[in-house]
Design a protein around this motif. Structure first.
Motif, PDB file in Angstrom:
ATOM      1  N   THR A 248       0.761  -1.120   0.132  1.00 57.01           N
ATOM      2  CA  THR A 248       0.033   0.021   0.169  1.00 57.01           C
ATOM      3  C   THR A 248       0.611   1.323   0.258  1.00 57.01           C
ATOM      4  O   THR A 248       2.031   1.509   0.543  1.00 57.01           O
ATOM      5  N   THR A 249       0.076   2.320  -0.698  1.00 60.11           N
ATOM      6  CA  THR A 249       1.159   3.241  -0.304  1.00 60.11           C
ATOM      7  C   THR A 249       0.445   3.786   0.441  1.00 60.11           C
ATOM      8  O   THR A 249       0.577   5.357   0.552  1.00 60.11           O
ATOM      9  N   GLN A 250      -0.820   3.952   1.085  1.00 65.93           N
ATOM     10  CA  GLN A 250      -1.207   4.634   2.366  1.00 65.93           C
ATOM     11  C   GLN A 250       0.121   4.764   3.975  1.00 65.93           C
ATOM     12  O   GLN A 250       0.612   4.202   3.772  1.00 65.93           O
ATOM     13  N   ARG A 251       0.196   5.512   4.311  1.00 63.82           N
ATOM     14  CA  ARG A 251       0.602   5.831   5.621  1.00 63.82           C
ATOM     15  C   ARG A 251       0.226   5.469   6.772  1.00 63.82           C
ATOM     16  O   ARG A 251      -0.647   6.047   7.805  1.00 63.82           O
ATOM     17  N   PRO A 252       0.802   3.860   7.571  1.00 68.06           N
ATOM     18  CA  PRO A 252       0.553   4.400   8.572  1.00 68.06           C
ATOM     19  C   PRO A 252       0.561   4.349   9.570  1.00 68.06           C
ATOM     20  O   PRO A 252       2.063   5.168   9.513  1.00 68.06           O
ATOM     21  N   LYS A 253      -0.101   4.729  10.700  1.00 67.29           N
ATOM     22  CA  LYS A 253       0.208   5.023  11.715  1.00 67.29           C
ATOM     23  C   LYS A 253       1.297   4.567  12.897  1.00 67.29           C
ATOM     24  O   LYS A 253       1.827   5.660  13.640  1.00 67.29           O
ATOM     25  N   VAL A 254       1.776   3.427  12.923  1.00 58.94           N
ATOM     26  CA  VAL A 254       2.596   2.959  13.215  1.00 58.94           C
ATOM     27  C   VAL A 254       2.789   1.992  12.286  1.00 58.94           C
ATOM     28  O   VAL A 254       2.258   1.523  11.649  1.00 58.94           O
ATOM     29  N   GLN A 255       4.636   1.499  12.704  1.00 61.59           N
ATOM     30  CA  GLN A 255       5.335   0.335  11.667  1.00 61.59           C
ATOM     31  C   GLN A 255       5.267  -1.023  12.786  1.00 61.59           C
ATOM     32  O   GLN A 255       5.211  -1.325  13.982  1.00 61.59           O
ATOM     33  N   LEU A 256       6.041  -1.842  12.260  1.00 59.38           N
ATOM     34  CA  LEU A 256       6.436  -2.768  13.332  1.00 59.38           C
ATOM     35  C   LEU A 256       7.196  -2.634  14.183  1.00 59.38           C
ATOM     36  O   LEU A 256       8.287  -1.959  13.880  1.00 59.38           O
ATOM     37  N   ASN A 257       7.420  -3.352  15.207  1.00 54.24           N
ATOM     38  CA  ASN A 257       7.797  -2.963  16.718  1.00 54.24           C
ATOM     39  C   ASN A 257       8.002  -1.515  16.977  1.00 54.24           C
ATOM     40  O   ASN A 257       8.666  -0.765  17.214  1.00 54.24           O
ATOM     41  N   GLN A 258       6.789  -1.469  16.980  1.00 49.24           N
ATOM     42  CA  GLN A 258       6.712   0.388  17.153  1.00 49.24           C
ATOM     43  C   GLN A 258       5.364   0.787  17.896  1.00 49.24           C
ATOM     44  O   GLN A 258       4.198  -0.151  18.387  1.00 49.24           O
ATOM     45  N   VAL A 259       5.619   1.601  18.721  1.00 46.32           N
ATOM     46  CA  VAL A 259       4.521   1.782  19.920  1.00 46.32           C
ATOM     47  C   VAL A 259       3.320   3.232  19.317  1.00 46.32           C
ATOM     48  O   VAL A 259       4.504   3.570  18.667  1.00 46.32           O
ATOM     49  N   ALA A 260       2.176   3.375  19.459  1.00 45.73           N
ATOM     50  CA  ALA A 260       1.084   4.344  18.463  1.00 45.73           C
ATOM     51  C   ALA A 260       0.319   4.470  19.619  1.00 45.73           C
ATOM     52  O   ALA A 260      -0.056   3.430  20.518  1.00 45.73           O
ATOM     53  N   ASN A 261      -0.553   5.628  20.171  1.00 46.98           N
ATOM     54  CA  ASN A 261      -1.468   5.964  20.211  1.00 46.98           C
ATOM     55  C   ASN A 261      -2.493   5.720  19.389  1.00 46.98           C
ATOM     56  O   ASN A 261      -3.034   6.864  18.337  1.00 46.98           O
ATOM     57  N   LEU A 262      -3.509   4.669  19.979  1.00 49.83           N
ATOM     58  CA  LEU A 262      -4.727   4.591  18.335  1.00 49.83           C
ATOM     59  C   LEU A 262      -5.862   4.536  19.573  1.00 49.83           C
ATOM     60  O   LEU A 262      -6.127   3.916  20.266  1.00 49.83           O
ATOM     61  N   LYS A 263      -7.040   4.750  18.469  1.00 50.07           N
ATOM     62  CA  LYS A 263      -8.424   5.359  18.531  1.00 50.07           C
ATOM     63  C   LYS A 263      -9.138   3.578  18.002  1.00 50.07           C
ATOM     64  O   LYS A 263      -8.285   3.214  16.843  1.00 50.07           O
ATOM     65  N   VAL A 264      -9.702   3.259  19.444  1.00 50.41           N
ATOM     66  CA  VAL A 264     -10.586   1.706  18.785  1.00 50.41           C
ATOM     67  C   VAL A 264     -11.515   2.567  17.943  1.00 50.41           C
ATOM     68  O   VAL A 264     -12.612   3.357  18.788  1.00 50.41           O
ATOM     69  N   LEU A 265     -11.503   1.488  17.375  1.00 58.82           N
ATOM     70  CA  LEU A 265     -13.042   1.473  16.496  1.00 58.82           C
ATOM     71  C   LEU A 265     -14.133   1.317  17.138  1.00 58.82           C
ATOM     72  O   LEU A 265     -15.050   1.471  16.559  1.00 58.82           O
ATOM     73  N   ASP A 266     -13.840  -0.793  16.751  1.00 59.45           N
ATOM     74  CA  ASP A 266     -15.083  -1.674  17.224  1.00 59.45           C
ATOM     75  C   ASP A 266     -14.554  -2.852  18.124  1.00 59.45           C
ATOM     76  O   ASP A 266     -13.013  -2.412  18.521  1.00 59.45           O
ATOM     77  N   VAL A 267     -15.465  -3.197  19.100  1.00 58.60           N
ATOM     78  CA  VAL A 267     -15.137  -4.328  19.128  1.00 58.60           C
ATOM     79  C   VAL A 267     -15.703  -5.238  19.396  1.00 58.60           C
ATOM     80  O   VAL A 267     -17.198  -4.967  19.055  1.00 58.60           O
ATOM     81  N   ASN A 268     -15.391  -7.008  19.057  1.00 57.72           N
ATOM     82  CA  ASN A 268     -16.048  -7.953  19.152  1.00 57.72           C
ATOM     83  C   ASN A 268     -15.588  -9.177  20.123  1.00 57.72           C
ATOM     84  O   ASN A 268     -14.964  -8.622  21.293  1.00 57.72           O
ATOM     85  N   SER A 269     -16.870 -10.084  19.846  1.00 58.09           N
ATOM     86  CA  SER A 269     -16.681 -11.036  20.636  1.00 58.09           C
ATOM     87  C   SER A 269     -14.478 -11.805  20.340  1.00 58.09           C
ATOM     88  O   SER A 269     -14.168 -12.040  21.708  1.00 58.09           O
ATOM     89  N   THR A 270     -13.991 -11.518  19.458  1.00 62.04           N
ATOM     90  CA  THR A 270     -12.738 -11.727  19.088  1.00 62.04           C
ATOM     91  C   THR A 270     -11.150 -10.829  19.967  1.00 62.04           C
ATOM     92  O   THR A 270     -10.352 -10.947  20.696  1.00 62.04           O
TER      93      THR A 270
END
Length: 279
Positions: A64-86
Protein backbone atom coordinates in the motif's frame (compact mmCIF):
# COMPACT_ATOMS: atom_id res chain seq x y z
CA UNK A 1 16.81 -8.94 -4.20
CA UNK A 2 16.32 -8.36 -0.48
CA UNK A 3 12.95 -9.63 0.75
CA UNK A 4 10.82 -6.82 2.21
CA UNK A 5 9.83 -7.12 5.85
CA UNK A 6 6.23 -7.39 6.99
CA UNK A 7 5.12 -4.20 8.71
CA UNK A 8 7.83 -2.04 7.17
CA UNK A 9 8.35 0.22 4.18
CA UNK A 10 10.21 -1.05 1.12
CA UNK A 11 11.29 0.30 -2.24
CA UNK A 12 10.06 -2.30 -4.76
CA UNK A 13 10.17 -2.62 -8.55
CA UNK A 14 7.10 -3.07 -10.74
CA UNK A 15 7.41 -6.35 -12.66
CA UNK A 16 3.97 -6.65 -14.24
CA UNK A 17 0.44 -5.29 -14.32
CA UNK A 18 -2.77 -7.10 -13.44
CA UNK A 19 -6.43 -6.04 -13.64
CA UNK A 20 -6.32 -5.74 -9.83
CA UNK A 21 -3.21 -3.54 -9.80
CA UNK A 22 0.57 -3.54 -10.18
CA UNK A 23 2.67 -6.55 -9.25
CA UNK A 24 5.83 -5.77 -7.31
CA UNK A 25 8.95 -7.89 -6.90
CA UNK A 26 8.88 -9.20 -3.32
CA UNK A 27 11.84 -11.58 -3.17
CA UNK A 28 10.95 -14.67 -1.14
CA UNK A 29 7.44 -13.27 -0.67
CA UNK A 30 6.86 -13.56 -4.42
CA UNK A 31 4.98 -10.95 -6.39
CA UNK A 32 3.12 -8.48 -4.18
CA UNK A 33 -0.03 -6.72 -5.34
CA UNK A 34 -0.37 -2.96 -5.14
CA UNK A 35 -4.13 -2.34 -5.62
CA UNK A 36 -5.04 -0.44 -8.78
CA UNK A 37 -6.54 2.53 -6.92
CA UNK A 38 -3.08 3.22 -5.45
CA UNK A 39 -1.02 2.72 -8.61
CA UNK A 40 0.32 6.04 -10.00
CA UNK A 41 -0.96 6.70 -13.52
CA UNK A 42 2.54 7.24 -14.95
CA UNK A 43 4.28 4.21 -13.42
CA UNK A 44 5.82 1.64 -15.75
CA UNK A 45 7.45 -1.80 -15.54
CA UNK A 46 10.89 -1.63 -13.84
CA UNK A 47 9.96 1.60 -12.06
CA UNK A 48 10.34 1.48 -8.27
CA UNK A 49 7.82 2.65 -5.72
CA UNK A 50 7.91 3.03 -1.93
CA UNK A 51 5.21 0.93 -0.26
CA UNK A 52 4.22 -0.46 3.12
CA UNK A 53 3.92 -4.27 3.40
CA UNK A 54 1.14 -5.97 5.41
CA UNK A 55 -1.62 -8.57 5.06
CA UNK A 56 -5.10 -7.79 3.77
CA UNK A 57 -8.44 -9.05 5.15
CA UNK A 58 -7.92 -12.34 3.29
CA UNK A 59 -4.47 -12.79 4.87
CA UNK A 60 -2.62 -12.15 1.60
CA UNK A 61 0.65 -10.18 1.55
CA UNK A 62 -0.18 -6.83 -0.01
CA UNK A 63 1.45 -3.44 -0.63
CA UNK A 64 0.00 0.00 0.00
CA UNK A 65 1.06 3.58 -0.60
CA UNK A 66 -1.02 4.64 2.41
CA UNK A 67 0.98 5.68 5.47
CA UNK A 68 0.21 3.75 8.66
CA UNK A 69 0.37 5.51 12.02
CA UNK A 70 2.63 2.78 13.42
CA UNK A 71 4.98 0.12 12.05
CA UNK A 72 6.31 -3.22 13.25
CA UNK A 73 8.06 -3.04 16.66
CA UNK A 74 6.78 0.47 17.35
CA UNK A 75 4.39 2.03 19.87
CA UNK A 76 1.53 4.43 19.13
CA UNK A 77 -1.60 5.88 20.68
CA UNK A 78 -4.50 4.64 18.53
CA UNK A 79 -8.27 4.99 18.54
CA UNK A 80 -10.46 1.92 19.12
CA UNK A 81 -12.94 1.73 16.24
CA UNK A 82 -14.88 -1.39 17.18
CA UNK A 83 -14.99 -4.28 19.65
CA UNK A 84 -16.38 -7.77 19.06
CA UNK A 85 -16.17 -11.24 20.60
CA UNK A 86 -12.55 -11.75 19.47
CA UNK A 87 -11.03 -8.41 20.36
CA UNK A 88 -10.77 -4.79 19.27
CA UNK A 89 -10.01 -3.09 15.98
CA UNK A 90 -7.82 0.01 15.89
CA UNK A 91 -7.46 2.89 13.45
CA UNK A 92 -3.88 2.85 12.20
CA UNK A 93 -4.48 4.66 8.93
CA UNK A 94 -4.93 1.67 6.58
CA UNK A 95 -8.05 0.21 4.99
CA UNK A 96 -7.73 -2.96 7.11
CA UNK A 97 -7.94 -2.12 10.83
CA UNK A 98 -5.23 -3.27 13.24
CA UNK A 99 -6.38 -6.17 15.44
CA UNK A 100 -6.00 -6.16 19.23
CA UNK A 101 -6.97 -9.59 20.65
CA UNK A 102 -8.60 -9.85 24.07
CA UNK A 103 -5.58 -11.82 25.26
CA UNK A 104 -3.38 -8.80 24.52
CA UNK A 105 -5.43 -6.32 26.54
CA UNK A 106 -4.20 -5.30 29.98
CA UNK A 107 -7.63 -3.70 30.53
CA UNK A 108 -10.87 -4.06 28.59
CA UNK A 109 -11.13 -1.42 25.88
CA UNK A 110 -14.20 0.27 24.40
CA UNK A 111 -14.95 1.92 21.07
CA UNK A 112 -13.86 5.55 20.89
CA UNK A 113 -11.08 5.11 23.44
CA UNK A 114 -7.44 5.94 22.65
CA UNK A 115 -4.91 3.40 23.88
CA UNK A 116 -1.13 3.00 23.83
CA UNK A 117 -0.17 -0.15 21.91
CA UNK A 118 2.86 -1.99 20.55
CA UNK A 119 2.86 -3.78 17.18
CA UNK A 120 4.46 -7.21 16.70
CA UNK A 121 4.16 -10.23 14.40
CA UNK A 122 2.10 -13.13 15.76
CA UNK A 123 2.84 -16.82 15.10
CA UNK A 124 1.12 -16.60 11.73
CA UNK A 125 3.16 -13.58 10.56
CA UNK A 126 0.27 -11.16 11.05
CA UNK A 127 0.71 -7.64 12.40
CA UNK A 128 -0.97 -7.55 15.82
CA UNK A 129 -1.41 -4.96 18.56
CA UNK A 130 -0.93 -5.39 22.30
CA UNK A 131 -1.29 -3.16 25.34
CA UNK A 132 0.98 -5.50 27.33
CA UNK A 133 3.98 -3.29 26.70
CA UNK A 134 6.24 -4.89 29.30
CA UNK A 135 6.39 -8.04 27.18
CA UNK A 136 8.15 -6.15 24.41
CA UNK A 137 9.97 -3.17 25.98
CA UNK A 138 13.24 -3.45 27.88
CA UNK A 139 14.01 -1.83 31.23
CA UNK A 140 17.76 -1.51 30.65
CA UNK A 141 20.09 -0.24 27.94
CA UNK A 142 23.80 0.48 27.62
CA UNK A 143 23.49 1.70 24.01
CA UNK A 144 23.32 5.41 24.75
CA UNK A 145 25.75 8.22 25.63
CA UNK A 146 25.21 11.05 28.09
CA UNK A 147 23.28 13.86 26.42
CA UNK A 148 22.34 11.75 23.39
CA UNK A 149 19.14 12.81 21.65
CA UNK A 150 16.34 10.19 21.68
CA UNK A 151 12.77 9.98 20.44
CA UNK A 152 10.17 9.57 23.18
CA UNK A 153 6.58 8.38 23.35
CA UNK A 154 4.82 9.54 26.51
CA UNK A 155 3.34 6.73 28.64
CA UNK A 156 1.68 6.70 32.08
CA UNK A 157 2.67 8.71 35.14
CA UNK A 158 4.22 6.98 38.15
CA UNK A 159 5.04 8.02 41.71
CA UNK A 160 8.55 8.92 40.54
CA UNK A 161 7.57 10.96 37.50
CA UNK A 162 6.65 10.53 33.86
CA UNK A 163 7.24 7.14 32.21
CA UNK A 164 8.37 7.35 28.60
CA UNK A 165 9.20 4.87 25.85
CA UNK A 166 12.60 5.53 24.31
CA UNK A 167 13.04 4.88 20.57
CA UNK A 168 10.14 2.36 20.68
CA UNK A 169 12.42 -0.09 22.56
CA UNK A 170 13.12 0.88 26.17
CA UNK A 171 11.38 2.22 29.25
CA UNK A 172 12.69 5.53 30.53
CA UNK A 173 11.72 8.00 33.24
CA UNK A 174 11.55 11.78 33.50
CA UNK A 175 11.79 12.40 37.25
CA UNK A 176 9.04 14.63 38.60
CA UNK A 177 11.63 17.17 39.78
CA UNK A 178 12.60 17.67 36.12
CA UNK A 179 9.07 17.99 34.71
CA UNK A 180 8.82 21.38 33.00
CA UNK A 181 5.73 20.96 30.82
CA UNK A 182 2.43 19.15 30.53
CA UNK A 183 2.61 15.92 28.55
CA UNK A 184 -0.11 13.67 27.08
CA UNK A 185 -0.10 9.90 26.75
CA UNK A 186 0.96 8.93 23.24
CA UNK A 187 2.62 12.28 22.55
CA UNK A 188 5.89 11.98 20.63
CA UNK A 189 8.66 14.35 21.59
CA UNK A 190 12.45 14.58 21.57
CA UNK A 191 14.40 14.04 24.77
CA UNK A 192 17.94 13.48 26.01
CA UNK A 193 19.80 10.94 28.12
CA UNK A 194 20.15 12.84 31.37
CA UNK A 195 22.24 10.39 33.38
CA UNK A 196 24.16 7.17 32.78
CA UNK A 197 23.01 5.08 35.74
CA UNK A 198 24.86 2.09 37.16
CA UNK A 199 21.73 -0.07 36.81
CA UNK A 200 21.48 0.91 33.09
CA UNK A 201 17.95 2.27 33.46
CA UNK A 202 17.32 5.34 31.31
CA UNK A 203 17.03 8.68 33.09
CA UNK A 204 15.55 11.16 30.61
CA UNK A 205 15.41 14.95 30.34
CA UNK A 206 13.46 17.12 27.92
CA UNK A 207 16.28 19.68 28.09
CA UNK A 208 19.61 19.19 26.37
CA UNK A 209 22.01 18.81 29.31
CA UNK A 210 25.17 20.74 30.04
CA UNK A 211 26.74 23.50 28.02
CA UNK A 212 25.27 22.28 24.72
CA UNK A 213 22.01 23.76 25.98
CA UNK A 214 23.70 26.77 27.51
CA UNK A 215 25.28 27.95 24.25
CA UNK A 216 21.99 28.56 22.48
CA UNK A 217 20.32 29.93 25.60
CA UNK A 218 23.11 32.45 26.17
CA UNK A 219 22.56 33.83 22.68
CA UNK A 220 18.81 33.94 23.33
CA UNK A 221 19.31 35.86 26.60
CA UNK A 222 21.69 38.30 24.90
CA UNK A 223 19.18 38.99 22.14
CA UNK A 224 16.43 39.50 24.71
CA UNK A 225 18.63 41.96 26.63
CA UNK A 226 19.35 43.96 23.49
CA UNK A 227 15.65 44.16 22.65
CA UNK A 228 14.75 45.11 26.24
CA UNK A 229 17.07 48.09 26.53
CA UNK A 230 19.86 46.17 28.25
CA UNK A 231 18.07 44.87 31.35
CA UNK A 232 15.99 41.78 32.26
CA UNK A 233 14.44 41.38 35.72
CA UNK A 234 15.58 37.76 36.14
CA UNK A 235 18.70 37.06 38.19
CA UNK A 236 20.33 33.88 39.48
CA UNK A 237 18.09 33.98 42.57
CA UNK A 238 14.80 34.61 40.77
CA UNK A 239 12.00 32.04 41.24
CA UNK A 240 12.33 28.98 39.02
CA UNK A 241 8.76 29.31 37.73
CA UNK A 242 9.44 32.84 36.42
CA UNK A 243 12.56 31.66 34.60
CA UNK A 244 10.69 28.74 33.08
CA UNK A 245 7.82 30.99 31.98
CA UNK A 246 10.21 33.42 30.29
CA UNK A 247 12.73 31.06 28.68
CA UNK A 248 11.26 27.55 29.01
CA UNK A 249 14.28 26.15 30.87
CA UNK A 250 15.16 25.16 34.42
CA UNK A 251 16.74 27.56 36.88
CA UNK A 252 19.97 25.52 36.80
CA UNK A 253 20.33 25.88 33.02
CA UNK A 254 19.50 29.61 33.19
CA UNK A 255 22.16 30.18 35.86
CA UNK A 256 24.75 28.37 33.71
CA UNK A 257 23.83 30.55 30.73
CA UNK A 258 24.05 33.90 32.53
CA UNK A 259 27.22 32.67 34.24
CA UNK A 260 28.76 32.21 30.80
CA UNK A 261 27.77 35.76 29.81
CA UNK A 262 29.13 37.11 33.09
CA UNK A 263 32.51 35.37 32.68
CA UNK A 264 32.78 36.81 29.17
CA UNK A 265 32.17 40.28 30.66
CA UNK A 266 29.01 40.79 28.62
CA UNK A 267 26.62 41.28 31.57
CA UNK A 268 26.57 42.16 35.23
CA UNK A 269 24.38 40.17 37.62
CA UNK A 270 22.40 42.37 39.99
CA UNK A 271 20.16 41.41 42.91
CA UNK A 272 16.96 41.52 40.86
CA UNK A 273 18.13 41.07 37.29
CA UNK A 274 20.91 41.07 34.71
CA UNK A 275 22.24 44.05 32.76
CA UNK A 276 24.31 44.46 29.62
CA UNK A 277 27.63 46.12 30.34
CA UNK A 278 27.76 49.69 29.01
CA UNK A 279 24.00 49.78 28.56
Amino acid sequence: MKTPKMGRYAQLNVVDFHPAGALLEGGKLGRILLPSRQVPSDIEINDSIRVFIYRDSEDRVIATTQRPKVQLNQVANLKVLDVNSTGAFLDWGLSKDLFLPYSNQSNKVVAGQHILIYVYLDNEDRLTATTLLDRHLKDFSSDYKLGEKVRLTIANRSDLGQKVIVDHQYWGLIHKDNMRQSLKIGQRIDGYIRQLRDDKRLDISLEQPGYKKVGGLSDQILERLQNAGGYIALADKSPAELIEAEFGVSKRVYKMAIGKLYKNRIITIESDGIRLIDS
